[in-house]
Design a protein around this motif. Structure first.
Motif, mmCIF file in Angstrom:
data_model
loop_
_atom_site.group_PDB
_atom_site.id
_atom_site.type_symbol
_atom_site.label_atom_id
_atom_site.label_comp_id
_atom_site.label_asym_id
_atom_site.label_seq_id
_atom_site.Cartn_x
_atom_site.Cartn_y
_atom_site.Cartn_z
ATOM 1 N N ALA A 39 0.835 -1.209 0.000
ATOM 2 C CA ALA A 39 0.000 0.000 0.000
ATOM 3 C C ALA A 39 0.867 1.255 0.000
ATOM 4 C CB ALA A 39 -0.935 0.001 1.204
ATOM 5 N N LEU A 40 1.943 1.239 0.767
ATOM 6 C CA LEU A 40 2.858 2.379 0.811
ATOM 7 C C LEU A 40 3.535 2.581 -0.547
ATOM 8 C CD1 LEU A 40 4.183 4.607 2.458
ATOM 9 C CD2 LEU A 40 5.911 2.948 3.163
ATOM 10 N N ALA A 41 3.956 1.487 -1.166
ATOM 11 C CA ALA A 41 4.600 1.571 -2.482
ATOM 12 C C ALA A 41 3.631 2.124 -3.521
ATOM 13 C CB ALA A 41 5.108 0.193 -2.908
ATOM 14 N N ARG A 42 2.366 1.683 -3.469
ATOM 15 C CA ARG A 42 1.357 2.204 -4.402
ATOM 16 C C ARG A 42 1.123 3.694 -4.174
ATOM 17 N NH1 ARG A 42 -2.830 -2.739 -4.092
ATOM 18 N NH2 ARG A 42 -1.764 -4.089 -5.554
ATOM 19 N N SER A 43 1.101 4.106 -2.920
ATOM 20 C CA SER A 43 0.885 5.517 -2.592
ATOM 21 C C SER A 43 2.023 6.379 -3.132
ATOM 22 C CB SER A 43 0.771 5.681 -1.077
ATOM 23 O OG SER A 43 0.698 7.030 -0.734
ATOM 24 N N VAL A 44 3.256 5.936 -2.917
ATOM 25 C CA VAL A 44 4.428 6.671 -3.402
ATOM 26 C C VAL A 44 4.431 6.693 -4.927
ATOM 27 C CG1 VAL A 44 6.954 6.619 -3.533
ATOM 28 C CG2 VAL A 44 5.804 6.271 -1.343
ATOM 29 N N ARG A 45 4.114 5.571 -5.540
ATOM 30 C CA ARG A 45 4.068 5.486 -7.008
ATOM 31 C C ARG A 45 2.993 6.418 -7.550
ATOM 32 N NH1 ARG A 45 0.941 1.921 -10.179
ATOM 33 N NH2 ARG A 45 1.618 1.965 -12.337
ATOM 34 N N GLY A 46 1.826 6.416 -6.925
ATOM 35 C CA GLY A 46 0.744 7.292 -7.369
ATOM 36 C C GLY A 46 1.111 8.761 -7.261
ATOM 37 N N LEU A 47 1.760 9.135 -6.145
ATOM 38 C CA LEU A 47 2.182 10.522 -5.967
ATOM 39 C C LEU A 47 3.239 10.901 -7.000
ATOM 40 C CD1 LEU A 47 2.047 13.151 -4.359
ATOM 41 C CD2 LEU A 47 3.778 12.198 -2.819
ATOM 42 N N ALA A 48 4.174 10.008 -7.266
ATOM 43 C CA ALA A 48 5.215 10.277 -8.263
ATOM 44 C C ALA A 48 4.605 10.443 -9.653
ATOM 45 C CB ALA A 48 6.249 9.155 -8.262
ATOM 46 N N LEU A 49 3.633 9.604 -10.001
ATOM 47 C CA LEU A 49 2.965 9.727 -11.299
ATOM 48 C C LEU A 49 2.178 11.031 -11.395
ATOM 49 C CD1 LEU A 49 1.649 6.095 -11.904
ATOM 50 C CD2 LEU A 49 3.409 7.303 -13.212
ATOM 51 N N LYS A 50 1.534 11.411 -10.307
ATOM 52 C CA LYS A 50 0.761 12.663 -10.301
ATOM 53 C C LYS A 50 1.688 13.859 -10.506
ATOM 54 C CE LYS A 50 -2.565 15.224 -7.469
ATOM 55 N NZ LYS A 50 -3.299 15.247 -6.194
ATOM 56 N N ILE A 51 2.787 13.892 -9.804
ATOM 57 C CA ILE A 51 3.735 15.001 -9.922
ATOM 58 C C ILE A 51 4.391 15.005 -11.305
ATOM 59 C CG2 ILE A 51 5.935 15.909 -9.039
ATOM 60 C CD1 ILE A 51 4.947 14.978 -6.231
ATOM 61 N N ALA A 52 4.729 13.829 -11.838
ATOM 62 C CA ALA A 52 5.337 13.756 -13.165
ATOM 63 C C ALA A 52 4.366 14.225 -14.247
ATOM 64 C CB ALA A 52 5.803 12.332 -13.458
ATOM 65 N N SER A 53 3.111 13.826 -14.155
ATOM 66 C CA SER A 53 2.140 14.250 -15.168
ATOM 67 C C SER A 53 1.904 15.749 -15.078
ATOM 68 C CB SER A 53 0.817 13.490 -15.025
ATOM 69 O OG SER A 53 0.153 13.825 -13.827
ATOM 70 N N TYR A 54 1.915 16.285 -13.864
ATOM 71 C CA TYR A 54 1.800 17.732 -13.686
ATOM 72 C C TYR A 54 2.997 18.435 -14.326
ATOM 73 C CZ TYR A 54 2.268 22.263 -11.488
ATOM 74 O OH TYR A 54 2.458 23.602 -11.278
ATOM 75 N N GLY A 55 4.192 17.901 -14.128
ATOM 76 C CA GLY A 55 5.408 18.502 -14.679
ATOM 77 C C GLY A 55 5.388 18.562 -16.198
ATOM 78 N N VAL A 56 4.959 17.488 -16.848
ATOM 79 C CA VAL A 56 4.896 17.457 -18.310
ATOM 80 C C VAL A 56 3.867 18.463 -18.821
ATOM 81 C CG1 VAL A 56 4.238 16.026 -20.302
ATOM 82 C CG2 VAL A 56 5.730 15.089 -18.521
ATOM 83 N N MET A 57 2.684 18.470 -18.202
ATOM 84 C CA MET A 57 1.648 19.424 -18.593
ATOM 85 C C MET A 57 2.165 20.850 -18.448
ATOM 86 S SD MET A 57 -1.791 20.513 -16.542
ATOM 87 C CE MET A 57 -0.725 21.234 -15.316
ATOM 88 N N HIS A 58 2.825 21.112 -17.339
ATOM 89 C CA HIS A 58 3.329 22.454 -17.048
ATOM 90 C C HIS A 58 4.409 22.866 -18.049
ATOM 91 C CE1 HIS A 58 3.833 25.557 -13.767
ATOM 92 N NE2 HIS A 58 4.602 25.949 -14.761
ATOM 93 N N LEU A 59 5.280 21.974 -18.389
ATOM 94 C CA LEU A 59 6.358 22.253 -19.341
ATOM 95 C C LEU A 59 5.802 22.732 -20.675
ATOM 96 C CD1 LEU A 59 9.554 21.685 -19.889
ATOM 97 C CD2 LEU A 59 8.658 19.706 -21.099
#
Length: 176
Positions: free
Chosen positions: A4-24
């Motif tokens: 569950a912790l790994a999924r949470s960290v993975r989900g947060l990393a994906l959310k931040i990465a998708s935000y970064g690409v959109m922002h770029l």
């Protein structure tokens, strides 16, 4: 627990990465529209989202804590229990409000979304002006980018945040 912790960290990393690409992409397009210089647009488009992504991760963490505390509020729980006893809330509303595990799975209110988006906009303005001025050394261009780019990003932020909220709600419902 570890999964569950790994999924949470993975989900947060994906959310931040998708935000970064959109922002770029949005930052480069807005910077180019204002400066008409592809080199400055590229520089602003790469540097500004980098700092915005860092600021966004702090902003998102702070709001996650605020929303978690608000959901866990004993006053809110007491009020919901009281209205349920008075039959003000029907069984369908109670189920939606509490879910199977006794806590709310409801999406944030429009007021909370608006406040979250506005605080994001203020943070974004400050970072955008600072980065644009550091690159262009021109206050007029920096202020133009600082005003226009965050307004465009706020619209994309609201859409991005809504998509991720729905995604998290769907995943929560699937695991329940």
């Amino acid at each position: 627990m570890v999964i569950a912790l790994a999924r949470s960290v993975r989900g947060l990393a994906l959310k931040i990465a998708s935000y970064g690409v959109m922002h770029l992409v949005v930052a480069m397009l807005v910077a180019w529209a204002i400066t008409q210089d592809w080199r400055m647009a590229l520089a602003i488009g790469v540097v500004e989202p980098f700092f915005q992504t860092i600021a966004y991760s702090f902003h998102d963490r702070i709001w996650h804590r605020i929303e978690r505390r608000r959901r866990g509020s004993r006053i809110e729980e007491t009020a919901e229990a009281f209205t349920a006893r008075l039959d003000v809330m029907n069984a369908e509303e109670q189920a939606r409000s509490h879910g199977q595990h006794g806590h709310s799975h409801a999406l944030p209110s429009l007021k909370n979304i608006a406040v979250k988006t506005m605080t994001y906009g203020l943070m974004h303005f400050a970072v955008a002006v600072t980065v644009a001025f550091a690159i262009t050394q021109n206050w007029r261009v920096a202020l133009a980018i600082g005003v226009v780019e965050p307004l465009v990003q706020m619209a994309f932020f609201a859409i991005h945040d809504r998509i991720w909220t729905l995604r998290e709600a769907r995943r929560s419902a699937q695991t329940a």
